[in-house]
Motif scaffolding. Sequence first.
Motif, PDB file in Angstrom:
ATOM      1  N   ASN A   1      -2.879  10.215  15.604  1.00 31.74           N
ATOM      2  CA  ASN A   1      -2.933   8.753  15.494  1.00 31.74           C
ATOM      3  C   ASN A   1      -4.337   8.260  15.754  1.00 31.74           C
ATOM      4  O   ASN A   1      -4.798   7.313  15.110  1.00 31.74           O
ATOM      5  CB  ASN A   1      -1.970   8.099  16.490  1.00 31.74           C
ATOM      6  CG  ASN A   1      -0.537   8.152  15.999  1.00 31.74           C
ATOM      7  OD1 ASN A   1      -0.302   8.367  14.820  1.00 31.74           O
ATOM      8  ND2 ASN A   1       0.406   7.966  16.905  1.00 31.74           N
TER       9      ASN A   1
ATOM     10  N   GLN B   1      -4.269   2.610   8.382  1.00 37.44           N
ATOM     11  CA  GLN B   1      -2.998   3.051   7.847  1.00 37.44           C
ATOM     12  C   GLN B   1      -2.419   1.928   6.993  1.00 37.44           C
ATOM     13  O   GLN B   1      -2.550   0.759   7.323  1.00 37.44           O
ATOM     14  CB  GLN B   1      -2.062   3.374   9.000  1.00 37.44           C
ATOM     15  CG  GLN B   1      -0.808   3.999   8.520  1.00 37.44           C
ATOM     16  CD  GLN B   1       0.017   4.475   9.700  1.00 37.44           C
ATOM     17  OE1 GLN B   1      -0.371   4.341  10.831  1.00 37.44           O
ATOM     18  NE2 GLN B   1       1.132   5.039   9.406  1.00 37.44           N
TER      19      GLN B   1
ATOM     20  N   PRO C   1       5.384   4.204   6.836  1.00 36.64           N
ATOM     21  CA  PRO C   1       5.503   4.308   8.283  1.00 36.64           C
ATOM     22  C   PRO C   1       4.836   5.603   8.789  1.00 36.64           C
ATOM     23  O   PRO C   1       4.607   6.521   8.006  1.00 36.64           O
ATOM     24  CB  PRO C   1       7.020   4.345   8.492  1.00 36.64           C
ATOM     25  CG  PRO C   1       7.612   4.764   7.206  1.00 36.64           C
ATOM     26  CD  PRO C   1       6.637   4.386   6.151  1.00 36.64           C
ATOM     27  N   PRO C   2       4.636   5.667  10.032  1.00 36.35           N
ATOM     28  CA  PRO C   2       4.038   6.880  10.591  1.00 36.35           C
ATOM     29  C   PRO C   2       4.989   8.060  10.414  1.00 36.35           C
ATOM     30  O   PRO C   2       6.205   7.878  10.314  1.00 36.35           O
ATOM     31  CB  PRO C   2       3.835   6.559  12.080  1.00 36.35           C
ATOM     32  CG  PRO C   2       4.056   5.094  12.231  1.00 36.35           C
ATOM     33  CD  PRO C   2       4.728   4.606  11.017  1.00 36.35           C
TER      34      PRO C   2
ATOM     35  N   PRO D   1       6.280  10.656  12.362  1.00 35.61           N
ATOM     36  CA  PRO D   1       7.422  10.903  13.230  1.00 35.61           C
ATOM     37  C   PRO D   1       8.513   9.843  13.044  1.00 35.61           C
ATOM     38  O   PRO D   1       9.715  10.137  13.104  1.00 35.61           O
ATOM     39  CB  PRO D   1       6.848  10.834  14.646  1.00 35.61           C
ATOM     40  CG  PRO D   1       5.382  10.978  14.509  1.00 35.61           C
ATOM     41  CD  PRO D   1       5.035  10.563  13.108  1.00 35.61           C
ATOM     42  N   GLU D   2       8.105   8.635  12.867  1.00 33.82           N
ATOM     43  CA  GLU D   2       9.076   7.562  12.644  1.00 33.82           C
ATOM     44  C   GLU D   2       9.847   7.820  11.355  1.00 33.82           C
ATOM     45  O   GLU D   2      11.052   7.594  11.282  1.00 33.82           O
ATOM     46  CB  GLU D   2       8.345   6.213  12.525  1.00 33.82           C
ATOM     47  CG  GLU D   2       8.917   5.153  13.399  1.00 33.82           C
ATOM     48  CD  GLU D   2       8.093   3.890  13.285  1.00 33.82           C
ATOM     49  OE1 GLU D   2       8.347   3.118  12.338  1.00 33.82           O
ATOM     50  OE2 GLU D   2       7.229   3.683  14.137  1.00 33.82           O
ATOM     51  N   LEU D   3       9.136   8.310  10.385  1.00 35.64           N
ATOM     52  CA  LEU D   3       9.755   8.623   9.092  1.00 35.64           C
ATOM     53  C   LEU D   3      10.750   9.759   9.269  1.00 35.64           C
ATOM     54  O   LEU D   3      11.845   9.721   8.695  1.00 35.64           O
ATOM     55  CB  LEU D   3       8.671   8.998   8.081  1.00 35.64           C
ATOM     56  CG  LEU D   3       9.101   9.133   6.645  1.00 35.64           C
ATOM     57  CD1 LEU D   3       9.730   7.861   6.106  1.00 35.64           C
ATOM     58  CD2 LEU D   3       7.918   9.516   5.776  1.00 35.64           C
TER      59      LEU D   3
ATOM     60  N   VAL E   1      12.427  10.603  12.097  1.00 41.00           N
ATOM     61  CA  VAL E   1      13.556  10.112  12.885  1.00 41.00           C
ATOM     62  C   VAL E   1      14.428   9.229  11.984  1.00 41.00           C
ATOM     63  O   VAL E   1      15.664   9.293  12.029  1.00 41.00           O
ATOM     64  CB  VAL E   1      13.066   9.329  14.125  1.00 41.00           C
ATOM     65  CG1 VAL E   1      14.212   8.615  14.818  1.00 41.00           C
ATOM     66  CG2 VAL E   1      12.389  10.265  15.097  1.00 41.00           C
ATOM     67  N   GLY E   2      13.812   8.415  11.156  1.00 37.74           N
ATOM     68  CA  GLY E   2      14.566   7.542  10.235  1.00 37.74           C
ATOM     69  C   GLY E   2      15.350   8.365   9.233  1.00 37.74           C
ATOM     70  O   GLY E   2      16.500   8.030   8.888  1.00 37.74           O
TER      71      GLY E   2
END
Length: 183
Positions: A4, A13, A18-19, A21-23, A25-26
Amino acid sequence: MIANLVLAAGEEQSPLIPPGPELLVGAIAFAIVFFFFAKKLLPNINKVLDERREAIEGGIEKAEAAQTEAQSVLEQYKAQLAEARHEAARLRQEALEQGTALKEELRAEGQRQREEIIAAGHTQIAADRKAASQALRQDVGKLATDLAGKLVGESLEDHARQSRTIDRFLGELEEKASSGVAR
């Protein structure tokens, strides 16, 4: 975090992406929800939809059957109505014929009664004429014998003589009357 910082330091960005890790988890959460929907909710929804489709198709079939039955009942009613109209026309014609026959029968009965009354009247007139003639003959005879007795001066009480005198006198009167009518 280091990634990051590197990203934050080097480039900015994109707000649409999305970042990582967020992607991740989603995507895992989406797979869990999708799996849950596919295994639990989707069969129930399909079952309800199938039941509804069957109910609609059954309702349509019932409606078509009811419409077919209503059409056949309508045809029966039309046939019965036509038959009733035909029967009514036949009854009217029959009543008309009966009325005509009754009228003719009453006319014939009236004619017969009229002829009977006329015949009875003629018979009564003839009887009255004969009775009047007989009564007149007796009265004229009595008057003639009384007058003849007064003229002759003798009594004509003898019944046989009286009858002959009356008959002769009336015969002469009838001859005069018939000769007067013949003129």
